[in-house]
Design an enzyme around this catalytic site. Sequence first.
Site, PDB file in Angstrom:
ATOM      1  N   GLU A 133       8.711   6.816  -7.078  1.00  0.00           N
ATOM      2  CA  GLU A 133       7.737   7.090  -5.887  1.00  0.00           C
ATOM      3  C   GLU A 133       6.893   6.197  -5.569  1.00  0.00           C
ATOM      4  O   GLU A 133       6.656   6.184  -4.229  1.00  0.00           O
ATOM      5  CB  GLU A 133       6.833   8.501  -6.412  1.00  0.00           C
ATOM      6  CG  GLU A 133       7.719   9.800  -7.060  1.00  0.00           C
ATOM      7  CD  GLU A 133       8.182  10.645  -5.776  1.00  0.00           C
ATOM      8  OE1 GLU A 133       9.024   9.909  -4.937  1.00  0.00           O
ATOM      9  OE2 GLU A 133       7.574  11.445  -5.245  1.00  0.00           O
ATOM     10  N   THR A 185       4.803   9.951   4.361  1.00  0.00           N
ATOM     11  CA  THR A 185       3.559  10.012   3.104  1.00  0.00           C
ATOM     12  C   THR A 185       2.582   9.138   2.933  1.00  0.00           C
ATOM     13  O   THR A 185       1.582   9.075   2.854  1.00  0.00           O
ATOM     14  CB  THR A 185       4.598  10.171   1.680  1.00  0.00           C
ATOM     15  OG1 THR A 185       5.395  11.511   1.815  1.00  0.00           O
ATOM     16  CG2 THR A 185       3.719  10.544   0.403  1.00  0.00           C
TER      17      THR A 185
HETATM   18  N1  HSE Z   1       0.558  14.559  -3.854  1.00  0.00           N
HETATM   19  C1  HSE Z   1       1.351  13.815  -2.848  1.00  0.00           C
HETATM   20  C2  HSE Z   1       0.536  13.606  -1.626  1.00  0.00           C
HETATM   21  C3  HSE Z   1       2.680  14.441  -2.494  1.00  0.00           C
HETATM   22  O1  HSE Z   1       0.301  14.588  -1.159  1.00  0.00           O
HETATM   23  O2  HSE Z   1       0.593  12.608  -0.858  1.00  0.00           O
HETATM   24  C4  HSE Z   1       3.466  13.715  -1.505  1.00  0.00           C
HETATM   25  O3  HSE Z   1       4.826  14.513  -1.339  1.00  0.00           O
END
Ligand code: HSE
Length: 311
Positions: A133, A185
């Site tokens: 990630e 993201t």
């Molecule tokens: N918790 C992370 C965000 C998840 O909201 O950026 C990304 O899929």
Amino acid sequence: MSSKSIKVFAPATVANVVCGFDILGFAVNQPGDELVMKITDKPGVIIDNIIGDEGKLTRDPLKNTVSACVISLLKHLGRTDIGFSISLEKKMPLGSGLGSSAASAVAGLFAANELLGNPLTRMQLLPFAMEGEALACGHGHADNVAPSLLGGFTLIKSYEPLEVIALPVPDLYCALLYPHVDVPTRDARQIIRSKVLLKDAVIQWGNIAGLISALYQHDYDLLGRCMKDVIVEPIRSMLIPEFDTLKELALANGALSFGISGSGPTVFSLFRSGADAEKSVSIQQKFLLSHQIQSNIYVSEINKTGPVVLG
Ligand code: HSE
């Protein structure tokens, strides 16, 4: 040359679950990724093939999320005697808020661990998936990789030290609507404010505690009332076309709750019945289409197994 190989599936995930930014997530039965891994006598990890990514993912083993996690796992286990070749079939959209990079990383780590005779538990594989990630979006959050790897509904109780709690899995259907707009993201994390007002924190932790309580009590009305976010959603929803109307439509058509899946643009809603979920999400999809926005929809129960061997 050894010819041992395995085919696996790893599920997509809904991270944050509205009020639990970076700490809550659940897995869904579909979509997900499939991966075939072969053991080779030649040390190192290679990406043999990727399909379904429209050529967008790097094939460089040190930069690709899946191979990079697996290289890290092999190093940790001191296995310099063997290698792996990987064929990945992306069966979900990239950058959609469905935990696409997480599902791929989990599929790779799960396959490698199986081929090696399961030297690590799933929980022990988690830090390797978090490395993936970090590579994919610049931050090693666990709220996609943990539910993808463990199945069900998970709480990241803390990151340092890493502590993950498996929560009761609600007997609900999840409808996912992925509008075809781009929300990386990395960008969606950068627009969030880093400071939170105390009055907002009070509302948020009440909702998180209420949601956890609802899961233990199987109280789905309470669950719906708690899935509200006063910190992240007001900002991120601006990146999602017609967010407010989609929410109104979902809630008016049987949804217990509605929110952004991970960092978006996918939105999700939870229902007591699969038929209601199908009906409501197709109303949302038609509405988006009337605004010239294409979308994909998926409906499934919450996944309880995490990754599985397909063959
Ligand atoms: N918790 C992370 C965000 C998840 O909201 O950026 C990304 O899929």
